[in-house]
Scaffold this motif. Structure first.
Motif, PDB file in Angstrom:
ATOM      1  N   ASP A 131       0.818  -1.219   0.000  1.00 15.64           N
ATOM      2  CA  ASP A 131       0.000   0.000   0.000  1.00 15.64           C
ATOM      3  C   ASP A 131       0.854   1.272   0.000  1.00 15.64           C
ATOM      4  O   ASP A 131       0.333   2.386  -0.109  1.00 15.64           O
ATOM      5  CB  ASP A 131      -0.922   0.021   1.225  1.00 15.64           C
ATOM      6  N   TYR A 132       2.150   1.109   0.215  1.00 16.13           N
ATOM      7  CA  TYR A 132       3.064   2.257   0.243  1.00 16.13           C
ATOM      8  C   TYR A 132       4.019   2.242  -0.954  1.00 16.13           C
ATOM      9  O   TYR A 132       4.569   3.259  -1.334  1.00 16.13           O
ATOM     10  CB  TYR A 132       3.900   2.242   1.527  1.00 16.13           C
ATOM     11  N   TYR A 133       4.229   1.038  -1.486  1.00 15.99           N
ATOM     12  CA  TYR A 133       5.206   0.806  -2.547  1.00 15.99           C
ATOM     13  C   TYR A 133       4.785   1.521  -3.825  1.00 15.99           C
ATOM     14  O   TYR A 133       3.729   1.244  -4.378  1.00 15.99           O
ATOM     15  CB  TYR A 133       5.289  -0.711  -2.738  1.00 15.99           C
ATOM     16  N   TRP A 134       5.596   2.504  -4.251  1.00 12.56           N
ATOM     17  CA  TRP A 134       5.296   3.304  -5.446  1.00 12.56           C
ATOM     18  C   TRP A 134       3.980   4.068  -5.336  1.00 12.56           C
ATOM     19  O   TRP A 134       3.337   4.360  -6.330  1.00 12.56           O
ATOM     20  CB  TRP A 134       5.298   2.441  -6.708  1.00 12.56           C
TER      21      TRP A 134
ATOM     22  N   VAL B  96      18.008   2.635  -6.807  1.00  7.22           N
ATOM     23  CA  VAL B  96      17.710   2.390  -5.396  1.00  7.22           C
ATOM     24  C   VAL B  96      16.261   2.758  -5.134  1.00  7.22           C
ATOM     25  O   VAL B  96      15.759   3.729  -5.697  1.00  7.22           O
ATOM     26  CB  VAL B  96      18.596   3.280  -4.488  1.00  7.22           C
ATOM     27  N   HIS B  97      15.612   1.974  -4.293  1.00  7.37           N
ATOM     28  CA  HIS B  97      14.255   2.332  -3.887  1.00  7.37           C
ATOM     29  C   HIS B  97      14.141   2.212  -2.370  1.00  7.37           C
ATOM     30  O   HIS B  97      14.314   1.130  -1.817  1.00  7.37           O
ATOM     31  CB  HIS B  97      13.232   1.426  -4.580  1.00  7.37           C
ATOM     32  N   ASN B  98      13.897   3.333  -1.721  1.00  6.90           N
ATOM     33  CA  ASN B  98      13.817   3.365  -0.259  1.00  6.90           C
ATOM     34  C   ASN B  98      12.409   3.717   0.193  1.00  6.90           C
ATOM     35  O   ASN B  98      11.741   4.540  -0.432  1.00  6.90           O
ATOM     36  CB  ASN B  98      14.748   4.437   0.305  1.00  6.90           C
ATOM     37  N   ILE B  99      11.993   3.104   1.298  1.00  6.15           N
ATOM     38  CA  ILE B  99      10.733   3.511   1.922  1.00  6.15           C
ATOM     39  C   ILE B  99      10.970   3.699   3.422  1.00  6.15           C
ATOM     40  O   ILE B  99      11.591   2.849   4.069  1.00  6.15           O
ATOM     41  CB  ILE B  99       9.611   2.477   1.685  1.00  6.15           C
ATOM     42  N   VAL B 100      10.534   4.838   3.944  1.00  7.42           N
ATOM     43  CA  VAL B 100      10.600   5.081   5.388  1.00  7.42           C
ATOM     44  C   VAL B 100       9.179   5.333   5.870  1.00  7.42           C
ATOM     45  O   VAL B 100       8.455   6.149   5.280  1.00  7.42           O
ATOM     46  CB  VAL B 100      11.480   6.310   5.728  1.00  7.42           C
ATOM     47  N   ILE B 101       8.774   4.608   6.906  1.00 11.23           N
ATOM     48  CA  ILE B 101       7.453   4.836   7.483  1.00 11.23           C
ATOM     49  C   ILE B 101       7.614   5.141   8.971  1.00 11.23           C
ATOM     50  O   ILE B 101       8.219   4.356   9.710  1.00 11.23           O
ATOM     51  CB  ILE B 101       6.530   3.617   7.297  1.00 11.23           C
ATOM     52  N   VAL B 102       7.140   6.304   9.383  1.00  7.78           N
ATOM     53  CA  VAL B 102       7.169   6.659  10.802  1.00  7.78           C
ATOM     54  C   VAL B 102       5.719   6.627  11.274  1.00  7.78           C
ATOM     55  O   VAL B 102       4.901   7.454  10.865  1.00  7.78           O
ATOM     56  CB  VAL B 102       7.788   8.055  11.022  1.00  7.78           C
TER      57      VAL B 102
ATOM     58  N   GLY C  51      17.747   7.330  -7.309  1.00  9.43           N
ATOM     59  CA  GLY C  51      17.233   6.932  -6.003  1.00  9.43           C
ATOM     60  C   GLY C  51      15.793   7.355  -5.812  1.00  9.43           C
ATOM     61  O   GLY C  51      15.469   8.533  -5.857  1.00  9.43           O
ATOM     62  N   ILE C  52      14.938   6.353  -5.629  1.00  6.56           N
ATOM     63  CA  ILE C  52      13.537   6.661  -5.338  1.00  6.56           C
ATOM     64  C   ILE C  52      13.371   6.588  -3.826  1.00  6.56           C
ATOM     65  O   ILE C  52      13.769   5.603  -3.204  1.00  6.56           O
ATOM     66  CB  ILE C  52      12.598   5.602  -5.962  1.00  6.56           C
ATOM     67  N   SER C  53      12.815   7.636  -3.227  1.00  4.93           N
ATOM     68  CA  SER C  53      12.565   7.591  -1.788  1.00  4.93           C
ATOM     69  C   SER C  53      11.128   7.994  -1.521  1.00  4.93           C
ATOM     70  O   SER C  53      10.655   9.014  -2.027  1.00  4.93           O
ATOM     71  CB  SER C  53      13.499   8.534  -1.039  1.00  4.93           C
ATOM     72  N   GLU C  54      10.450   7.136  -0.728  1.00  6.88           N
ATOM     73  CA  GLU C  54       9.069   7.439  -0.350  1.00  6.88           C
ATOM     74  C   GLU C  54       8.999   7.439   1.172  1.00  6.88           C
ATOM     75  O   GLU C  54       9.288   6.430   1.805  1.00  6.88           O
ATOM     76  CB  GLU C  54       8.124   6.387  -0.935  1.00  6.88           C
TER      77      GLU C  54
ATOM     78  N   VAL D 153       9.414  11.701  -2.489  1.00  2.00           N
ATOM     79  CA  VAL D 153       8.116  12.250  -2.097  1.00  2.00           C
ATOM     80  C   VAL D 153       7.880  11.938  -0.623  1.00  2.00           C
ATOM     81  O   VAL D 153       8.192  10.840  -0.151  1.00  2.00           O
ATOM     82  CB  VAL D 153       6.966  11.691  -2.970  1.00  2.00           C
ATOM     83  N   ILE D 154       7.400  12.932   0.099  1.00  2.00           N
ATOM     84  CA  ILE D 154       7.119  12.772   1.519  1.00  2.00           C
ATOM     85  C   ILE D 154       5.619  12.993   1.707  1.00  2.00           C
ATOM     86  O   ILE D 154       5.087  14.010   1.257  1.00  2.00           O
ATOM     87  CB  ILE D 154       7.882  13.820   2.349  1.00  2.00           C
ATOM     88  N   VAL D 155       4.959  12.034   2.333  1.00  2.00           N
ATOM     89  CA  VAL D 155       3.518  12.170   2.565  1.00  2.00           C
ATOM     90  C   VAL D 155       3.292  12.356   4.065  1.00  2.00           C
ATOM     91  O   VAL D 155       3.689  11.515   4.868  1.00  2.00           O
ATOM     92  CB  VAL D 155       2.751  10.932   2.058  1.00  2.00           C
ATOM     93  N   GLN D 156       2.715  13.487   4.448  1.00  2.00           N
ATOM     94  CA  GLN D 156       2.553  13.812   5.860  1.00  2.00           C
ATOM     95  C   GLN D 156       1.091  13.815   6.288  1.00  2.00           C
ATOM     96  O   GLN D 156       0.246  14.449   5.660  1.00  2.00           O
ATOM     97  CB  GLN D 156       3.150  15.195   6.162  1.00  2.00           C
TER      98      GLN D 156
END
Lengths: 250, 410
Positions: free
Chosen positions: B107-110, B161-167, B192-195, B223-226
């Motif tokens: 649900d977060y990937y891409w 590179v593909h990074n995902i950070v979830i806080v 580098g893709i970062s989500e 992209v940062i989703v807040q």
């Protein structure tokens, strides 16, 4: 120590100084009086060598050496230090850092800052958001770190509140005269050229000679306290008239 | 089934975007690069890496000792060499592994960055790139940062590179990413893709140190989703020579009461082109944003873009962008943009480009400093403002990086 000979200076194409001659001997504190716009600050900025102050005639000698065309750094290294009226803001440069770099002595910064009640300003950016009095104290702190032989002080008392004037005045006294008594000042070798508009600083320092500047020239010189008394009583306009009279008589 | 249909759809779009040029930055021919090696050996501890590799890590602010870090992740070319977490409530693992473990991660990937945005996102999607997955569980607060390093090792490699950070809700996380190039690598490319997803009331501090080298092309897509009441602090530092960087991270402040701050400091050396943008779309009521950019052109070119889009009531934002040109040949282009779509908001910007103020230099010279020393102090101060307000430990790292950087060039 300082010898100014027939100095003519232009700022932005305008003639500001029109033949200034004066001297400061080692150990002497000389005072410059004069109305706003008479060229007092221009003289100090020119002695320090800042760009924008173009010497068109005359010369400046420091300890016998002609420094008229010398870069600012070289003048500072030879022992000239200035307290500016409106120093620029140095965003991102802490006062502590600047004092350390200038003094090359880490211990000095905190001790000197205590004396000037500037300890809490050490972390602040130089001059950014400083009040009038804070700027003076910051300038004095930097000068103390620099430890010059000739102090150029541009209105050390202006814009300073009554509490700070005591601090500023005492520090100026300490820097100029140290702990030596009056008769020994010459040997300490510290000299100063101090601009004062109100003469208030004379309550704190031993001034040896006074000059009155008007319209880019030195009108007269003499005992600083007597000059100040005259000026307080008569105002600068009388000084100008007096000079005119002298010229006519001559 | 749905997942597979989604994948087919995205793949079709990515295929169609294979040749799609990016909106900004010089075009790069991807055909001239090969894929990076995907099977480099893993290490249990970073201390096991060879000395040269450790040095490369350190130059980008990544500590081989892992001291004072709550987790570490190292990617070399396209191989995950290390992933570990020391903190409870924080997961650090390769994204590909995480996708297998966490079914919900799809649900977060891409979902932040779209594969068809340009040829670089398309390539990264089609390569099925790996990267880091960092996950702070709800309410977790760790003060020590998770450190990650993305390293280019092979010549002529295009690293995807593909990074995902979830806080998660109420959590607080610091991530430091150092990007670096092994000695001897000349021409290479980093994609580098970062989500980043920051949930309700959570906070992410993300610090990126770019430490590439002269012939490297860099195209990050972030992209940062807040969510409501979340905070995002982004620090970007690029002081070393590089061929070209084009980046335009976009924060979407969707929930009400969000805050985002972007600090950027960068130096464009001769031959470097830095196209550095920052975008914030404020669609949550009362959200705020600050952007501060401090750049120096010492012969290279800087394009500092900043865009703030206000779409909700009581939004406030300020954009400050200052560029110095030192010496000949440098170019500074500042492009601040403000867009307001509702009446009740306030967004401002100030931009300034030019040389160092002479009166400041002479003021320091009057204290006995040489002209070079005076310029050095002012330049350090100029950059210092760009990283002000960071936590002390992060600031020390960045100061140390600046110290290591060859400031003589300035």
């Amino acid at each position: 120590m300082l010898e100014i000979e027939d100095l003519h200076v232009e700022v932005g194409g305008r003639r500001i100084l029109k033949g200034v001659s004066l001297s400061v001997l080692a150990g002497y504190t000389n005072v410059l009086f004069g109305p706003n716009g008479s060229g007092k600050s221009t003289l100090l900025m020119t002695i320090m060598g800042f760009s924008g102050y173009k010497v068109t005639h005359g010369r400046i000698l420091f300890n016998g050496e002609d420094i008229t065309q010398m870069p600012v750094t070289e003048r500072a290294k030879r022992g000239i230090g200035i307290m500016m009226q409106r120093p620029p803001n140095l965003v991102g440069v802490s006062l502590e850092n600047l004092v350390k770099v200038t003094s090359k002595d880490k211990a000095l910064a905190s001790g000197a800052a205590q004396g000037l009640d500037m300890a809490r300003f050490l972390e602040r950016d130089v001059n950014v958001g400083f009040s009038g009095g804070e700027i003076k104290r910051s300038e004095l702190l930097q000068l103390e770190a620099q430890n010059p032989c000739l102090y150029l002080l541009d209105e050390p008392e202006s814009g300073v509140d009554l509490v700070s004037i005591e601090r500023v005045g005492s520090k100026v006294r300490e820097l100029l005269h140290g702990t030596s008594c009056a008769g020994r000042r010459g040997r300490a070798g510290k000299a100063a050229l101090v601009i004062t508009h109100t003469g208030q600083i004379l309550d704190y320092i031993e001034a040896d000679r006074g000059y009155v500047m008007c319209n880019g020239t030195v009108m007269c010189s003499g005992n600083p306290r007597e000059l100040l008394q005259e000026i307080s009583k008569m105002g600068y306009e009388e000084c100008i008239k007096c000079k005119l009279k002298l010229t006519t008589v001559n | 089934m749905q997942a597979e249909a989604d994948h087919r759809e995205l793949k079709r779009k990515a295929e169609a975007a294979r040749e799609k040029k990016a909106a900004f930055g010089e075009d790069i021919d991807l055909e001239t690069f090969r894929s990076g090696s995907k099977d480099l050996e893993r290490v249990k501890r970073l201390a096991e890496l060879d000395e040269e590799e450790k040095r490369t890590l350190l130059q980008a602010g990544v500590l081989p000792t892992e001291e004072g870090r709550s987790g570490s992740f190292v990617l070399m070319d396209e191989s995950v060499v290390h992933a570990s977490s020391k903190a409870q409530g924080v997961e650090v693992m390769p994204l590909k592994d995480a996708l297998k473990v966490h079914e919900w991660l799809k649900d977060y990937y891409w979902k932040g960055v779209s594969p068809e945005a340009d040829k670089f996102t398309a390539r990264t999607y089609l390569e099925g790139a790996d990267g880091y997955f960092i996950h702070a569980l709800p309410g977790t607060k760790v003060s020590a940062p998770v450190q990650t390093c993305l390293m280019l090792k092979g010549k002529g490699v295009a690293q995807s590179v593909h990074n995902i950070v979830i806080v998660e809700e109420g959590a607080e996380l610091d991530v430091m990413t150092g990007c670096s190039t092994s000695k001897g690598v000349e021409r290479a490319l980093h994609l580098g893709i970062s989500e980043f997803y920051i949930k309700k009331g959570a906070k992410l501090t993300f610090t990126m140190i770019h430490n590439w080298s002269e012939q490297i092309g860099v195209r990050p897509r972030t992209v940062i989703v807040q969510e409501e009441g979340s905070t995002f602090i982004n620090n970007y530092v690029a002081l070393r020579p590089v061929k070209s960087i084009q980046t335009y991270p976009t924060a979407r402040l969707e929930g009400p009461g969000c805050f985002a701050r972007f600090n950027s400091v960068a130096i464009a050396h001769p031959g470097s082109e830095l196209d550095l943008g920052t975008r914030a779309v404020l669609s949550g009521e009362g959200s705020r944003c600050e952007m501060i950019s401090r750049t120096i052109a010492t012969g290279g070119k800087v394009i500092a873009r900043g865009q703030m889009v206000g779409k909700a009531r009581n939004v406030r934002g300020h954009l400050e962008c200052r560029g110095l040109i030192l010496g000949e040949g440098g170019v500074q282009i500042a492009i601040p943009e403000l867009e307001a779509y509702v009446p009740d908001l306030e967004m401002t910007h100030e931009a300034a480009v030019g040389k160092i103020a002479q009166d400041q230099v002479e003021y320091l010279m009057a204290r006995g400093l040489s002209e070079e020393e005076a310029v050095g102090i002012i330049v350090r101060g100029f950059l210092e403002v760009g990283i002000r307000g960071l936590p002390e430990n992060l600031k020390r790292e960045i100061d140390a990086t600046m110290e290591r950087t060859d400031m003589r060039a300035i």
